[in-house]
Scaffold this active site. Sequence first.
Site, PDB file in Angstrom:
ATOM      1  N   GLY A  13      14.372  29.624  34.731  1.00 41.59           N
ATOM      2  CA  GLY A  13      15.629  29.680  35.470  1.00 41.59           C
ATOM      3  C   GLY A  13      16.633  28.710  34.879  1.00 41.59           C
ATOM      4  O   GLY A  13      17.323  27.987  35.599  1.00 41.59           O
ATOM      5  N   SER A  16      21.306  28.796  34.780  1.00 41.56           N
ATOM      6  CA  SER A  16      22.230  28.495  35.868  1.00 41.56           C
ATOM      7  C   SER A  16      21.803  27.219  36.594  1.00 41.56           C
ATOM      8  O   SER A  16      20.631  26.822  36.532  1.00 41.56           O
ATOM      9  CB  SER A  16      22.177  29.710  36.815  1.00 41.56           C
ATOM     10  N   GLY A  17      22.740  26.576  37.270  1.00 45.92           N
ATOM     11  CA  GLY A  17      22.445  25.514  38.225  1.00 45.92           C
ATOM     12  C   GLY A  17      21.602  24.363  37.693  1.00 45.92           C
ATOM     13  O   GLY A  17      21.854  23.793  36.626  1.00 45.92           O
ATOM     14  N   GLY A  19      18.501  24.284  36.585  1.00 39.13           N
ATOM     15  CA  GLY A  19      17.769  24.569  35.345  1.00 39.13           C
ATOM     16  C   GLY A  19      18.666  24.377  34.125  1.00 39.13           C
ATOM     17  O   GLY A  19      18.247  23.799  33.108  1.00 39.13           O
ATOM     18  N   SER A 135      11.811  21.358  47.233  1.00 38.56           N
ATOM     19  CA  SER A 135      13.028  21.185  48.044  1.00 38.56           C
ATOM     20  C   SER A 135      12.750  20.210  49.171  1.00 38.56           C
ATOM     21  O   SER A 135      11.622  20.154  49.684  1.00 38.56           O
ATOM     22  CB  SER A 135      13.473  22.521  48.641  1.00 38.56           C
ATOM     23  N   TYR A 148      11.273  30.397  52.890  1.00 39.22           N
ATOM     24  CA  TYR A 148      11.683  29.489  51.813  1.00 39.22           C
ATOM     25  C   TYR A 148      10.965  28.145  51.942  1.00 39.22           C
ATOM     26  O   TYR A 148      10.401  27.620  50.962  1.00 39.22           O
ATOM     27  CB  TYR A 148      13.202  29.303  51.862  1.00 39.22           C
TER      28      TYR A 148
HETATM   29  N1  LIG Z   1      20.883  24.297  45.056  1.00 42.13           N
HETATM   30  C1  LIG Z   1      20.217  23.726  46.066  1.00 42.13           C
HETATM   31  O1  LIG Z   1      20.821  23.308  47.060  1.00 42.13           O
HETATM   32  C2  LIG Z   1      18.730  23.557  45.981  1.00 42.13           C
HETATM   33  C3  LIG Z   1      18.106  22.636  46.830  1.00 42.13           C
HETATM   34  C4  LIG Z   1      16.715  22.482  46.755  1.00 42.13           C
HETATM   35  C5  LIG Z   1      15.997  23.224  45.873  1.00 42.13           C
HETATM   36  N2  LIG Z   1      16.618  24.123  45.069  1.00 42.13           N
HETATM   37  C6  LIG Z   1      15.788  24.877  44.120  1.00 42.13           C
HETATM   38  O2  LIG Z   1      16.305  24.659  42.829  1.00 42.13           O
HETATM   39  C7  LIG Z   1      15.880  25.706  41.947  1.00 42.13           C
HETATM   40  C8  LIG Z   1      17.056  26.139  41.104  1.00 42.13           C
HETATM   41  O3  LIG Z   1      18.043  26.674  41.961  1.00 42.13           O
HETATM   42  P1  LIG Z   1      19.609  26.451  41.736  1.00 42.13           P
HETATM   43  O4  LIG Z   1      20.123  25.797  42.947  1.00 42.13           O
HETATM   44  O5  LIG Z   1      19.880  25.875  40.406  1.00 42.13           O
HETATM   45  O6  LIG Z   1      20.126  27.964  41.841  1.00 42.13           O
HETATM   46  P2  LIG Z   1      20.719  29.002  40.792  1.00 42.13           P
HETATM   47  O7  LIG Z   1      21.930  28.449  40.162  1.00 42.13           O
HETATM   48  O8  LIG Z   1      20.799  30.268  41.551  1.00 42.13           O
HETATM   49  O9  LIG Z   1      19.579  29.092  39.695  1.00 42.13           O
HETATM   50  C9  LIG Z   1      18.373  29.765  39.934  1.00 42.13           C
HETATM   51  C10 LIG Z   1      17.790  30.118  38.608  1.00 42.13           C
HETATM   52  O10 LIG Z   1      16.525  30.763  38.825  1.00 42.13           O
HETATM   53  C11 LIG Z   1      16.533  31.979  38.105  1.00 42.13           C
HETATM   54  N3  LIG Z   1      15.669  32.953  38.738  1.00 42.13           N
HETATM   55  C12 LIG Z   1      15.642  33.366  40.019  1.00 42.13           C
HETATM   56  N4  LIG Z   1      14.716  34.318  40.192  1.00 42.13           N
HETATM   57  C13 LIG Z   1      14.143  34.507  38.974  1.00 42.13           C
HETATM   58  C14 LIG Z   1      13.122  35.341  38.489  1.00 42.13           C
HETATM   59  N5  LIG Z   1      12.488  36.213  39.288  1.00 42.13           N
HETATM   60  N6  LIG Z   1      12.800  35.272  37.184  1.00 42.13           N
HETATM   61  C15 LIG Z   1      13.433  34.407  36.346  1.00 42.13           C
HETATM   62  N7  LIG Z   1      14.405  33.595  36.749  1.00 42.13           N
HETATM   63  C16 LIG Z   1      14.751  33.644  38.046  1.00 42.13           C
HETATM   64  C17 LIG Z   1      17.965  32.430  38.092  1.00 42.13           C
HETATM   65  O11 LIG Z   1      18.148  33.388  37.061  1.00 42.13           O
HETATM   66  P3  LIG Z   1      19.259  34.530  37.276  1.00 42.13           P
HETATM   67  O12 LIG Z   1      20.549  33.796  37.461  1.00 42.13           O
HETATM   68  O13 LIG Z   1      19.183  35.313  36.012  1.00 42.13           O
HETATM   69  O14 LIG Z   1      18.835  35.271  38.512  1.00 42.13           O
HETATM   70  C18 LIG Z   1      18.648  31.095  37.815  1.00 42.13           C
HETATM   71  O15 LIG Z   1      18.584  30.770  36.466  1.00 42.13           O
HETATM   72  C19 LIG Z   1      15.273  26.769  42.863  1.00 42.13           C
HETATM   73  O16 LIG Z   1      13.869  26.701  42.823  1.00 42.13           O
HETATM   74  C20 LIG Z   1      15.779  26.375  44.247  1.00 42.13           C
HETATM   75  O17 LIG Z   1      14.907  26.820  45.266  1.00 42.13           O
HETATM   76  C21 LIG Z   1      17.969  24.298  45.090  1.00 42.13           C
END
Ligand SMILES: NC(=O)c1ccc[n+]([C@@H]2O[C@H](COP(=O)([O-])OP(=O)(O)OC[C@H]3O[C@@H](n4cnc5c(N)ncnc54)[C@H](OP(=O)(O)O)[C@@H]3O)[C@@H](O)[C@H]2O)c1
Length: 246
Positions: A13, A16-17, A19, A135, A148
Site C-alpha cells: 500500500g 498513497s498516504g 505507505g 491503529s 475495522y
Molecule cells: N489515516 C488514518 O487515519 C489511519 C489511522 C490508523 C491506521 N491507519 C492505517 O494505515 C494504513 C494506511 O492507510 P492510509 O491512511 O495511508 O490510507 P490510504 O491513503 O487510503 O492508503 C491505503 C493504501 O493501501 C492500499 N490498499 C488497500 N487495499 C489494498 C489491497 N487489497 N491490495 C493492495 N493495496 C491495498 C491502497 O492502494 P490503492 O490506493 O491502490 O487502493 C493504498 O496504497 C491502513 O492499514 C490503515 O488502516 C490509518
Amino acid sequence: MESLKGKKALVTGGNSGIGYAAAKELIAQGAEVIITGRRADAVKQAAAELGATGLVADQGKVSAIEELAGQVTKKFGKIDILFINAGVLGGAAIESAREEDFDYVMNVNFKGAYFTLSRFIPILNDGASVVFLSSNVAHINSANSSMYTSSKAAINSVMRIAAAELAPRKIRVNAVSPGPTQTEILNKLGLDEAARKGLDDWMISKIPLRKIGSAEDVAKLVAYFCGDSASFITGAELVIDGGFSL
Ligand SMILES: NC(=O)c1ccc[n+]([C@@H]2O[C@H](COP(=O)([O-])OP(=O)(O)OC[C@H]3O[C@@H](n4cnc5c(N)ncnc54)[C@H](OP(=O)(O)O)[C@@H]3O)[C@@H](O)[C@H]2O)c1
C-alpha cells in the site's frame, strides 16, 4: 542521514498516504524500496515520483501475495524491511453487519496482513525488521467500529506471536498504531465535503494535541523501528495519536 543504506524494503500500500510517506522516508535513509498497491496507474505514478519499484498486487488475496513474493525475490533476492501497511476502512453496527463488508475489511487488514508476513518469512534476511500498520482504535472500542477495530486488534496479537517465533533469527516484529492521520483513507468513505469536515472537527476535538496527524510523522516512526536504534525492540506497539487514546 543514510542509516538504512544497503537495506532492501517492501512497503505494501505504498502508492498513497502512510505507505507513500514511509517509502519516501526509507529511501531518504538509503534503502531500496518496492511499493505495492491495487491501482496500477497510482502505483506507477508513485513509484516514478519516489524512485521506487512499483508492483500491483491485491494484498487481500493469498495467491496474489505468493505471486508478489516471487516477484520480489526475482528483483531483490531477500529483503531486510517488510512494512505491512495496506489497509481499508469499513464496517457497521454488529447487528446490521453484512458478510461482504466483513470480508472486505478482514481480507485486507487481517488475512492479507497475516499472509503477507507468512509468505515473506522465507525471503526475510536474518536480522530483518517487520512493521505492521495497526491503529489506536484497537484500544478504543467505539460503537460501530467492530470490523475495522478487531482487524487491527488481531494484527497486534499476530505481531507479538511473530516476534516470539522469529526472534531466533533476530528478526524484529513491531507495530505502529496511528490515530487520525491526514491521508486518502477517509476520502474513500464517500462523505460529502460538510460531513468530511464535521468528521475532522470531531476528531480534532477528541485529540488532546488538537490536530490530525501527518503521514510523515508516522513514516518517521516506521523508519525508527527499521533502524539500528530499535535493535532491542521487538513485540512492541507504539501509539502515535496526539493523546487520542488517553
Ligand atoms: N489515516 C488514518 O487515519 C489511519 C489511522 C490508523 C491506521 N491507519 C492505517 O494505515 C494504513 C494506511 O492507510 P492510509 O491512511 O495511508 O490510507 P490510504 O491513503 O487510503 O492508503 C491505503 C493504501 O493501501 C492500499 N490498499 C488497500 N487495499 C489494498 C489491497 N487489497 N491490495 C493492495 N493495496 C491495498 C491502497 O492502494 P490503492 O490506493 O491502490 O487502493 C493504498 O496504497 C491502513 O492499514 C490503515 O488502516 C490509518
